[in-house]
Design a protein around this motif. Structure first.
Motif, PDB file in Angstrom:
ATOM      1  N   MET A  30       0.830  -1.199   0.000  1.00  0.00           N
ATOM      2  CA  MET A  30       0.000   0.000   0.000  1.00  0.00           C
ATOM      3  C   MET A  30       0.869   1.254   0.000  1.00  0.00           C
ATOM      4  O   MET A  30       0.529   2.264  -0.631  1.00  0.00           O
ATOM      5  CB  MET A  30      -0.926  -0.017   1.207  1.00  0.00           C
ATOM      6  N   ALA A  31       1.999   1.219   0.716  1.00  0.00           N
ATOM      7  CA  ALA A  31       2.909   2.368   0.718  1.00  0.00           C
ATOM      8  C   ALA A  31       3.465   2.618  -0.683  1.00  0.00           C
ATOM      9  O   ALA A  31       3.624   3.772  -1.107  1.00  0.00           O
ATOM     10  CB  ALA A  31       4.039   2.127   1.715  1.00  0.00           C
ATOM     11  N   LYS A  32       3.747   1.556  -1.420  1.00  0.00           N
ATOM     12  CA  LYS A  32       4.226   1.724  -2.798  1.00  0.00           C
ATOM     13  C   LYS A  32       3.163   2.374  -3.672  1.00  0.00           C
ATOM     14  O   LYS A  32       3.460   3.247  -4.492  1.00  0.00           O
ATOM     15  CB  LYS A  32       4.610   0.357  -3.378  1.00  0.00           C
ATOM     16  N   MET A  33       1.911   1.944  -3.516  1.00  0.00           N
ATOM     17  CA  MET A  33       0.851   2.530  -4.331  1.00  0.00           C
ATOM     18  C   MET A  33       0.637   3.996  -3.989  1.00  0.00           C
ATOM     19  O   MET A  33       0.372   4.812  -4.875  1.00  0.00           O
ATOM     20  CB  MET A  33      -0.438   1.726  -4.148  1.00  0.00           C
ATOM     21  N   ARG A  34       0.752   4.342  -2.691  1.00  0.00           N
ATOM     22  CA  ARG A  34       0.610   5.757  -2.324  1.00  0.00           C
ATOM     23  C   ARG A  34       1.739   6.594  -2.910  1.00  0.00           C
ATOM     24  O   ARG A  34       1.521   7.736  -3.334  1.00  0.00           O
ATOM     25  CB  ARG A  34       0.560   5.891  -0.805  1.00  0.00           C
ATOM     26  N   ARG A  35       2.951   6.033  -2.951  1.00  0.00           N
ATOM     27  CA  ARG A  35       4.069   6.783  -3.536  1.00  0.00           C
ATOM     28  C   ARG A  35       3.875   6.989  -5.033  1.00  0.00           C
ATOM     29  O   ARG A  35       4.315   8.000  -5.581  1.00  0.00           O
ATOM     30  CB  ARG A  35       5.392   6.057  -3.274  1.00  0.00           C
ATOM     31  N   ARG A  36       3.234   6.046  -5.676  1.00  0.00           N
ATOM     32  CA  ARG A  36       3.017   6.185  -7.114  1.00  0.00           C
ATOM     33  C   ARG A  36       2.069   7.324  -7.445  1.00  0.00           C
ATOM     34  O   ARG A  36       2.123   7.889  -8.538  1.00  0.00           O
ATOM     35  CB  ARG A  36       2.482   4.879  -7.695  1.00  0.00           C
ATOM     36  N   THR A  37       1.195   7.666  -6.526  1.00  0.00           N
ATOM     37  CA  THR A  37       0.274   8.780  -6.790  1.00  0.00           C
ATOM     38  C   THR A  37       1.003  10.120  -6.825  1.00  0.00           C
ATOM     39  O   THR A  37       0.456  11.089  -7.346  1.00  0.00           O
ATOM     40  CB  THR A  37      -0.828   8.827  -5.714  1.00  0.00           C
ATOM     41  N   GLU A  38       2.236  10.173  -6.288  1.00  0.00           N
ATOM     42  CA  GLU A  38       2.984  11.429  -6.292  1.00  0.00           C
ATOM     43  C   GLU A  38       3.382  11.844  -7.702  1.00  0.00           C
ATOM     44  O   GLU A  38       3.696  13.010  -7.936  1.00  0.00           O
ATOM     45  CB  GLU A  38       4.223  11.295  -5.409  1.00  0.00           C
ATOM     46  N   THR A  39       3.401  10.893  -8.633  1.00  0.00           N
ATOM     47  CA  THR A  39       3.773  11.215 -10.013  1.00  0.00           C
ATOM     48  C   THR A  39       2.575  11.616 -10.865  1.00  0.00           C
ATOM     49  O   THR A  39       2.755  11.994 -12.026  1.00  0.00           O
ATOM     50  CB  THR A  39       4.462   9.998 -10.669  1.00  0.00           C
ATOM     51  N   LEU A  40       1.371  11.552 -10.306  1.00  0.00           N
ATOM     52  CA  LEU A  40       0.181  11.914 -11.073  1.00  0.00           C
ATOM     53  C   LEU A  40       0.050  13.426 -11.165  1.00  0.00           C
ATOM     54  O   LEU A  40       0.384  14.149 -10.225  1.00  0.00           O
ATOM     55  CB  LEU A  40      -1.068  11.317 -10.421  1.00  0.00           C
ATOM     56  N   SER A  41      -0.463  13.898 -12.293  1.00  0.00           N
ATOM     57  CA  SER A  41      -0.682  15.329 -12.477  1.00  0.00           C
ATOM     58  C   SER A  41      -2.131  15.658 -12.788  1.00  0.00           C
ATOM     59  O   SER A  41      -2.479  16.835 -12.891  1.00  0.00           O
ATOM     60  CB  SER A  41       0.215  15.851 -13.609  1.00  0.00           C
ATOM     61  N   GLY A  42      -2.968  14.633 -12.976  1.00  0.00           N
ATOM     62  CA  GLY A  42      -4.372  14.872 -13.291  1.00  0.00           C
ATOM     63  C   GLY A  42      -4.639  15.163 -14.752  1.00  0.00           C
ATOM     64  O   GLY A  42      -5.746  15.561 -15.110  1.00  0.00           O
ATOM     65  N   SER A  43      -3.631  14.961 -15.614  1.00  0.00           N
ATOM     66  CA  SER A  43      -3.804  15.276 -17.040  1.00  0.00           C
ATOM     67  C   SER A  43      -4.194  14.066 -17.866  1.00  0.00           C
ATOM     68  O   SER A  43      -4.122  14.107 -19.087  1.00  0.00           O
ATOM     69  CB  SER A  43      -2.497  15.863 -17.590  1.00  0.00           C
ATOM     70  N   GLY A  44      -4.589  12.968 -17.197  1.00  0.00           N
ATOM     71  CA  GLY A  44      -5.067  11.803 -17.926  1.00  0.00           C
ATOM     72  C   GLY A  44      -4.132  10.616 -17.910  1.00  0.00           C
ATOM     73  O   GLY A  44      -4.473   9.566 -18.447  1.00  0.00           O
ATOM     74  N   GLU A  45      -2.922  10.761 -17.329  1.00  0.00           N
ATOM     75  CA  GLU A  45      -2.027   9.621 -17.285  1.00  0.00           C
ATOM     76  C   GLU A  45      -2.524   8.603 -16.256  1.00  0.00           C
ATOM     77  O   GLU A  45      -3.344   8.910 -15.403  1.00  0.00           O
ATOM     78  CB  GLU A  45      -0.597  10.058 -16.950  1.00  0.00           C
ATOM     79  N   GLY A  46      -2.031   7.384 -16.334  1.00  0.00           N
ATOM     80  CA  GLY A  46      -2.474   6.329 -15.427  1.00  0.00           C
ATOM     81  C   GLY A  46      -1.340   5.808 -14.560  1.00  0.00           C
ATOM     82  O   GLY A  46      -0.209   6.303 -14.610  1.00  0.00           O
ATOM     83  N   MET A  47      -1.668   4.807 -13.761  1.00  0.00           N
ATOM     84  CA  MET A  47      -0.693   4.143 -12.903  1.00  0.00           C
ATOM     85  C   MET A  47      -0.579   2.684 -13.324  1.00  0.00           C
ATOM     86  O   MET A  47      -1.585   2.023 -13.545  1.00  0.00           O
ATOM     87  CB  MET A  47      -1.137   4.196 -11.428  1.00  0.00           C
ATOM     88  N   ARG A  48       0.633   2.199 -13.426  1.00  0.00           N
ATOM     89  CA  ARG A  48       0.840   0.779 -13.702  1.00  0.00           C
ATOM     90  C   ARG A  48       0.533  -0.004 -12.433  1.00  0.00           C
ATOM     91  O   ARG A  48       0.992   0.327 -11.352  1.00  0.00           O
ATOM     92  CB  ARG A  48       2.273   0.510 -14.156  1.00  0.00           C
ATOM     93  N   MET A  49      -0.261  -1.075 -12.597  1.00  0.00           N
ATOM     94  CA  MET A  49      -0.698  -1.888 -11.464  1.00  0.00           C
ATOM     95  C   MET A  49      -0.279  -3.341 -11.648  1.00  0.00           C
ATOM     96  O   MET A  49      -0.972  -4.248 -11.197  1.00  0.00           O
ATOM     97  CB  MET A  49      -2.218  -1.787 -11.313  1.00  0.00           C
TER      98      MET A  49
END
Length: 239
Positions: free
Chosen positions: A164-183
């Protein structure tokens, strides 16, 4: 009247789907086959091991008619190895899931929860798609069939916190411009639990982006009006 439902599956729905996962049992008494919608179950003859859906295995366990054999990856030694891999070698990525079995048909491909990645013959060093919800159910209803349930419960909790800590850290790279997260390697219950957090972060970033765009638009309009006023004043002075 229209009902609004949250996008995606909620944790209780994921747990319901997990109950279709195949697990291995060791029957304690004979039982004829049962005709289910998914097909007939095998006849149970002690001590022959059989694979059954989790919901049926837990029902037989509750009736003291069978024991559940935990999958190899739920052994404390296997969980310790996976936890070491997650913390020491994969600082940002997740441990890979078990390999998919070869498909016997060009149209139908097996997928969770209809895989045998939670049976007694499953690989010991891979976490399946329903690892978290299945381990929770087994710890709750069949803990006496597990090897050292206290250590297993502690390792499951540690794995859950690390991932869960890894997933929370991945949200730091989001900008809200439509990109996604690799899961890749993330389980079903983990996705259901983190979906609300991730969508909240994305919605907040989009709101900030809209605010910046509106402020920039307002500033340009004010600068444009100011330029027009200055031109009018110059024209009046020339006259």
């Amino acid at each position: 009247m229209a009902f609004t439902f949250p996008p995606g599956l909620i944790p209780s729905e994921v747990a319901f789907l997990c109950e279709m996962t195949l697990v291995t049992i060791e029957p304690r008494q004979r039982l004829d086959r049962i005709d289910l919608l998914s097909g007939p179950t095998p006849s149970l003859v002690p001590p022959q091991r059989r694979n059954l859906p989790l919901w049926l295995a837990l029902l037989l366990k509750r009736q003291r008619r069978a024991n559940v054999l935990p999958p190899p990856w739920l052994h404390p030694d296997s969980l310790s190895e996976i936890l070491s891999l997650e913390t020491e070698h994969l600082s940002e990525a997740f441990s890979p899931g078990p390999p998919f079995p070869p498909s016997t048909s060009s149209k139908h491909h097996p997928a969770p929860p209809f895989l045998e990645d939670c049976t007694s013959t499953a690989p010991a060093t891979y976490l399946p798609y329903h690892w978290l919800d299945l381990s929770t159910l087994l710890l709750e209803h069949a803990s006496d069939d597990l090897v050292d349930p206290d250590a297993t419960r502690r390792l499951i909790r540690d794995l859950r916190e690390v991932r869960m800590a890894k997933m929370r850290r991945r949200t730091e790279t989001l900008s809200g411009s439509g990109e996604g997260m690799r899961m890749d390697g993330v389980g079903a219950m983990e996705i259901a639990e983190v979906r609300g957090f991730v969508t909240g972060v994305v919605d907040g970033l989009r709101g900030l982006g809209r605010s910046r765009e509106e402020e920039e638009k307002r500033r340009r309009e004010e600068e444009g009006e100011g330029g027009v006023l200055e031109e009018d004043e110059e024209m009046e002075m020339n006259l």
